[in-house]
Design an enzyme around this catalytic site. Structure first.
Site, PDB file in Angstrom:
ATOM      1  N   ASP A   1      75.135  32.143  75.099  1.00  0.00           N
ATOM      2  CA  ASP A   1      75.852  33.064  75.985  1.00  0.00           C
ATOM      3  C   ASP A   1      74.943  34.284  76.204  1.00  0.00           C
ATOM      4  O   ASP A   1      73.730  34.145  76.075  1.00  0.00           O
ATOM      5  CB  ASP A   1      77.221  33.418  75.376  1.00  0.00           C
ATOM      6  CG  ASP A   1      78.242  33.813  76.432  1.00  0.00           C
ATOM      7  OD1 ASP A   1      77.878  34.547  77.360  1.00  0.00           O
ATOM      8  OD2 ASP A   1      79.417  33.398  76.341  1.00  0.00           O
TER       9      ASP A   1
ATOM     10  N   HIS B   1      72.413  33.707  78.560  1.00  0.00           N
ATOM     11  CA  HIS B   1      73.002  34.103  79.838  1.00  0.00           C
ATOM     12  C   HIS B   1      72.505  35.473  80.303  1.00  0.00           C
ATOM     13  O   HIS B   1      73.144  36.130  81.113  1.00  0.00           O
ATOM     14  CB  HIS B   1      74.530  34.078  79.763  1.00  0.00           C
ATOM     15  CG  HIS B   1      75.090  32.699  79.572  1.00  0.00           C
ATOM     16  ND1 HIS B   1      76.442  32.432  79.564  1.00  0.00           N
ATOM     17  CD2 HIS B   1      74.482  31.498  79.379  1.00  0.00           C
ATOM     18  CE1 HIS B   1      76.640  31.126  79.371  1.00  0.00           C
ATOM     19  NE2 HIS B   1      75.473  30.543  79.246  1.00  0.00           N
TER      20      HIS B   1
END
Ligand SMILES: *[C@@H]1O[C@H](CO)[C@@H](O)[C@H](O)[C@H]1NC(C)=O
Ligand SMILES: *[C@@H]1O[C@H](CO)[C@@H](O)[C@H](O)[C@H]1NC(C)=O
Ligand SMILES: *[C@@H]1O[C@H](CO)[C@@H](O)[C@H](O)[C@H]1NC(C)=O
Ligand SMILES: *[C@@H]1O[C@H](CO)[C@@H](O)[C@H](O)[C@H]1NC(C)=O
Ligand SMILES: *[C@@H]1O[C@H](CO)[C@@H](O)[C@H](O)[C@H]1NC(C)=O
Ligand SMILES: *[C@@H]1O[C@H](CO)[C@@H](O)[C@H](O)[C@H]1NC(C)=O
Length: 391
Positions: free
Chosen positions: A219, A242
């Protein structure tokens, strides 16, 4: 005995700085082994960690907690290192490995594994040690509550260096309500497909510096969430992951505000995003004076992205205000054609600056694109061209 004490006193007198200091320091050193930890990797050592912490925290003067090398400590329960402490200048030396019980053997609550709360002036040196969150036993259930590995709450003047954390069930490090913290040489390693495994989450904090760290995760490498300001991030390599994100802001009807963020000299490799600002549609709050500078990109899916429609809220707020955002000195490749996406809400984003941006596609012969909606600002020396940016 008497003579020994006399000698110690004499030595203290003669050489007060070096001798007495080392004597005091050694008396204020607490090893988890001396407090009952087995370090066999099978027995729960959480109680021993807590006992060692109690002594470290209540000592007078400088105080050190040692988690020694060459062994593996198992934690089956949440541990809270709680202040305020009598000791000034607490140092935690993580020289050995900590492993977290697998999901089925975990006995603690599912918020966090190690929580450090209300401790000022703490330094952590993780040289030689590491923490393994045994995340793979938790990731299969994406909707189940999963703990983060290490959380700092209300810790001022914090310094963390040379720390390695792997495989967190959820976020690896969270920083909440802290003023003044430096994180350097942090290594975070989790698979790119592990769910919600943010590297470092920052919320309600000020004067935070994160530098010289490698973050590979599933993430956000770093997420800066509500009510944070004066956050510097430098020399981070992110990927997989991310990206380095502001937000999501405006989720819970609170007025989220993030400002004075400076991200520079960072690289992104095969991440889904690079520099990202995401806000909930219809949320409240603001993101302003945010600068991303000196960024190297390798096959990044969304190198530059502002997304104000991250998810739609039921309510009708005015939308999070985004202004004063600079993207300067971006170089490298996107994974497909998208290079710049500025998707602002109907309220618009203002003073967006694109300067010296050069993003090409890693797909041979494919041009890159810039797409803007309700975005106001300027683009200079920027490839791809952002013709849809409003004045
Ligand atoms: C500690 O973990 C590292 C990997 O993080 C490993 O190389 C090392 O062998 C481990 N040490 C022990 C005593 O298990
Ligand atoms: C941090 O430490 C400095 C000096 O060591 C001190 O002046 C300052 O008040 C501390 N800040 C906080 C927020 O505790
Ligand atoms: C971190 O590790 C580096 C390299 O081993 C070392 O030079 C540095 O002193 C360490 N920093 C801290 C605060 O322990
Ligand atoms: C962040 O960077 C700015 C500008 O370089 C600097 O003035 C400030 O002191 C830095 N803050 C921290 C917490 O490192
Ligand atoms: C950032 O990179 C530039 C160019 O390589 C360099 O001149 C500058 O010193 C770097 N700054 C930091 C804080 O690493
Ligand atoms: C942004 O912050 C920098 C220092 O961090 C400051 O010099 C500059 O004036 C600020 N700009 C705005 C628009 O607030």
């Amino acid at each position: 005995m008497q003579r020994l004490i006399t000698w110690i006193l004499i030595l203290c007198f003669v050489s007060p700085l070096c001798f007495c200091e080392s004597l005091m320091r050694s008396t204020n050193t607490n090893s988890v082994i001396d407090n009952g930890a087995t370090g066999d990797g099978k027995t729960d050592d959480s109680q021993a960690f807590l006992s060692a912490w109690q002594k470290t925290c209540s000592a007078k003067g400088a105080s050190t907690l040692v988690i020694p090398s060459k062994v593996v400590f198992l934690l089956k329960k949440k541990i809270i290192f709680k202040g305020p402490c009598q000791a000034t200048n607490i140092n935690i030396q993580l020289q050995g490995n900590i492993t977290v019980a697998t999901q089925s053997a975990w006995l603690g609550d599912k918020s966090t594994i190690i929580s450090i709360t209300n401790v000022n002036g703490l330094t952590i040196d993780g040289s030689g040690g590491s923490i393994d969150g045994s995340g793979s036993s938790w990731w299969s259930c994406k909707t189940c509550p999963r703990p983060s590995v290490l959380s700092f709450n209300a810790c001022n003047n914090l310094s963390v260096a040379n720390l390695t954390i792997r495989n967190s069930p959820q976020a690896h490090i969270t920083i909440n309500g802290c003023v003044g913290a430096t994180f350097s040489r942090i290594t975070i390693v989790s698979p790119g497909d592990s769910p919600n495994t943010d590297g470092i989450d920052i919320s309600s904090s000020k004067n935070i510096l994160i530098k010289e760290s490698n973050i590979a995760t599933g993430d956000d490498c770093i997420a800066i969430i509500g009510d944070s300001s004066f956050i510097n991030v430098t020399r981070i390599s992110c990927g997989p992951g991310h990206g380095i994100s502001i937000g999501s802001l405006g989720r819970d009807q609170v007025h989220d505000m993030v400002e004075q963020v400076y991200v520079h000299n960072c690289s992104f490799t095969k991440t889904t995003n690079g520099a990202r600002i995401k806000t909930f549609q219809g949320g409240q709050g603001s993101a302003r004076n945010i600068t991303y500078e000196g960024i190297t990109l390798t096959q990044v899916f969304n190198p530059i992205i502002i997304n104000q429609n991250y998810m739609e809220l039921m309510s009708e707020g005015g939308g999070v205000q985004v202004s004063g955002v600079t993207f300067r000195g971006f170089k490298g490749t996107s994974a497909d054609d998208k290079a710049i996406t500025l998707a602002c809400g109907s309220q618009g984003c203002f003073n967006i600056v694109l300067d010296q941006v050069s993003i090409t596609s890693s797909l041979p012969g494919k041009p890159t694109s810039c797409s803007c909606m309700n975005a106001h600002g300027t683009a200079t020396s920027t490839v791809p061209n952002c013709a849809s940016l409003l004045k």
